[in-house]
Write a protein that holds these residues in place. Structure first.
Motif, PDB file in Angstrom:
ATOM      1  N   VAL A  79      -6.244  -5.058  -7.194  1.00 17.39           N
ATOM      2  CA  VAL A  79      -5.517  -5.674  -8.846  1.00 17.39           C
ATOM      3  C   VAL A  79      -4.118  -6.384  -9.019  1.00 17.39           C
ATOM      4  N   VAL A  80      -3.782  -4.820  -8.649  1.00 23.69           N
ATOM      5  CA  VAL A  80      -1.948  -5.133  -8.605  1.00 23.69           C
ATOM      6  C   VAL A  80      -1.120  -3.499  -8.076  1.00 23.69           C
ATOM      7  N   GLU A  81       0.064  -3.613  -7.430  1.00 25.86           N
ATOM      8  CA  GLU A  81       1.076  -3.045  -6.889  1.00 25.86           C
ATOM      9  C   GLU A  81       1.384  -2.492  -7.970  1.00 25.86           C
ATOM     10  N   VAL A  82       1.219  -1.063  -8.113  1.00 21.32           N
ATOM     11  CA  VAL A  82       2.511  -0.571  -8.918  1.00 21.32           C
ATOM     12  C   VAL A  82       3.396   0.025  -8.233  1.00 21.32           C
ATOM     13  N   ARG A  83       5.035  -0.364  -8.814  1.00 14.12           N
ATOM     14  CA  ARG A  83       6.323   0.600  -7.621  1.00 14.12           C
ATOM     15  C   ARG A  83       6.735   1.164  -8.496  1.00 14.12           C
ATOM     16  N   ALA A  84       7.580   2.311  -8.528  1.00  6.66           N
ATOM     17  CA  ALA A  84       8.084   3.338  -8.893  1.00  6.66           C
ATOM     18  C   ALA A  84       9.545   2.913  -8.248  1.00  6.66           C
ATOM     19  N   LEU A  85      10.509   2.792  -8.564  1.00  2.00           N
ATOM     20  CA  LEU A  85      11.985   2.829  -8.182  1.00  2.00           C
ATOM     21  C   LEU A  85      11.944   4.370  -7.600  1.00  2.00           C
ATOM     22  N   TYR A  86      12.577   5.193  -6.937  1.00  2.00           N
ATOM     23  CA  TYR A  86      12.524   6.865  -6.970  1.00  2.00           C
ATOM     24  C   TYR A  86      12.719   7.176  -5.018  1.00  2.00           C
ATOM     25  N   LYS A  87      14.719   8.459  -5.587  1.00  2.00           N
ATOM     26  CA  LYS A  87      14.432   7.879  -4.097  1.00  2.00           C
ATOM     27  C   LYS A  87      13.727   8.803  -2.898  1.00  2.00           C
ATOM     28  N   LEU A  88      12.818   9.380  -3.584  1.00  2.00           N
ATOM     29  CA  LEU A  88      11.685  10.793  -2.703  1.00  2.00           C
ATOM     30  C   LEU A  88      10.417  10.128  -2.780  1.00  2.00           C
ATOM     31  N   PRO A  89       9.378  10.668  -1.978  1.00  2.00           N
ATOM     32  CA  PRO A  89       8.521   9.888  -2.069  1.00  2.00           C
ATOM     33  C   PRO A  89       7.110  10.334  -3.456  1.00  2.00           C
ATOM     34  N   VAL A  90       6.069   8.852  -4.194  1.00  2.00           N
ATOM     35  CA  VAL A  90       6.077   9.980  -5.397  1.00  2.00           C
ATOM     36  C   VAL A  90       4.566   9.865  -4.903  1.00  2.00           C
ATOM     37  N   ASP A  91       3.667  10.576  -5.873  1.00  2.00           N
ATOM     38  CA  ASP A  91       2.466  10.608  -6.302  1.00  2.00           C
ATOM     39  C   ASP A  91       1.804   9.008  -7.406  1.00  2.00           C
TER      40      ASP A  91
END
Length: 193
Positions: A16-28
């Protein structure tokens, strides 16, 4: 996020889509609200959203929220809305009640209405919107109203000088997406003396 609309027949596990957060550490990543029917799953580390089951057109569009959470501190997160739409696919061709009709037309009749043809299409919206046409015009002796499906003769016939039987193949065509579909009916017109 507003990804490209999904075809109604998309199987489970469709991207469907790839959601991407800009963040220095790994995210869930997780879906927090808006997907009550459970149509979507998100990969917790990649943010890739896929379908989880077959789609029902009447449930769409679906707006759901995706949350990206700091993997070491649940108090740090952000959310984004994803709007998914579904395209109504053209599932059915038009169908005439009978594929063969026989009509009689007295010779010397002026241009006249012969028969009204009516096809049915089980699709809705533009996928079920029908127009009519003639596949073989028999030398332009017949025409059809593309909206009403009424078949007309265009001139009088002479029983002694011309053929006494004509086969006119009429089609009904829908305005479907991704492709238009047709149904056919043969009208046998017998000229009577």
């Amino acid at each position: 996020y507003h990804p490209a609309p999904l075809p109604e027949q998309s199987p489970p596990d469709t991207f469907v889509v790839e959601v991407r957060a800009l963040y220095k550490l790994p995210v869930d990543y997780s879906i927090t609200s808006g997907d009550e029917e459970g149509y979507f799953i998100i990969h917790p580390s990649s943010g890739i959203v896929r379908t989880s089951k077959n789609l029902k057109l009447e449930d769409f569009p679906v707006n759901f929220k995706v949350r990206a959470t700091d993997s070491s501190n649940a108090a740090i997160f952000n959310e984004v809305e994803v709007k998914v739409e579904v395209i109504d696919e053209n599932n059915f061709p038009p169908v005439f009640p009978s594929s063969l009709l026989e009509e009689r037309l007295p010779e010397h009749s002026p241009a006249t209405q012969i028969v009204q043809l009516k096809a049915q299409d089980s699709d809705t919206g533009r996928n079920g919107f029908l127009t009519y046409g003639i596949l073989n015009g028999q030398g332009l002796k017949f025409r059809i109203n593309e909206t009403t499906g009424i078949l007309y003769s265009t001139a009088p016939f002479d029983y002694e000088e011309e053929p006494t039987e004509y086969q006119v193949v009429v089609y009904a065509e829908d305005d479907g997406i991704p492709e238009k579909k047709r149904g056919y009916c043969t009208v046998v017109i017998k000229i009577t003396d």
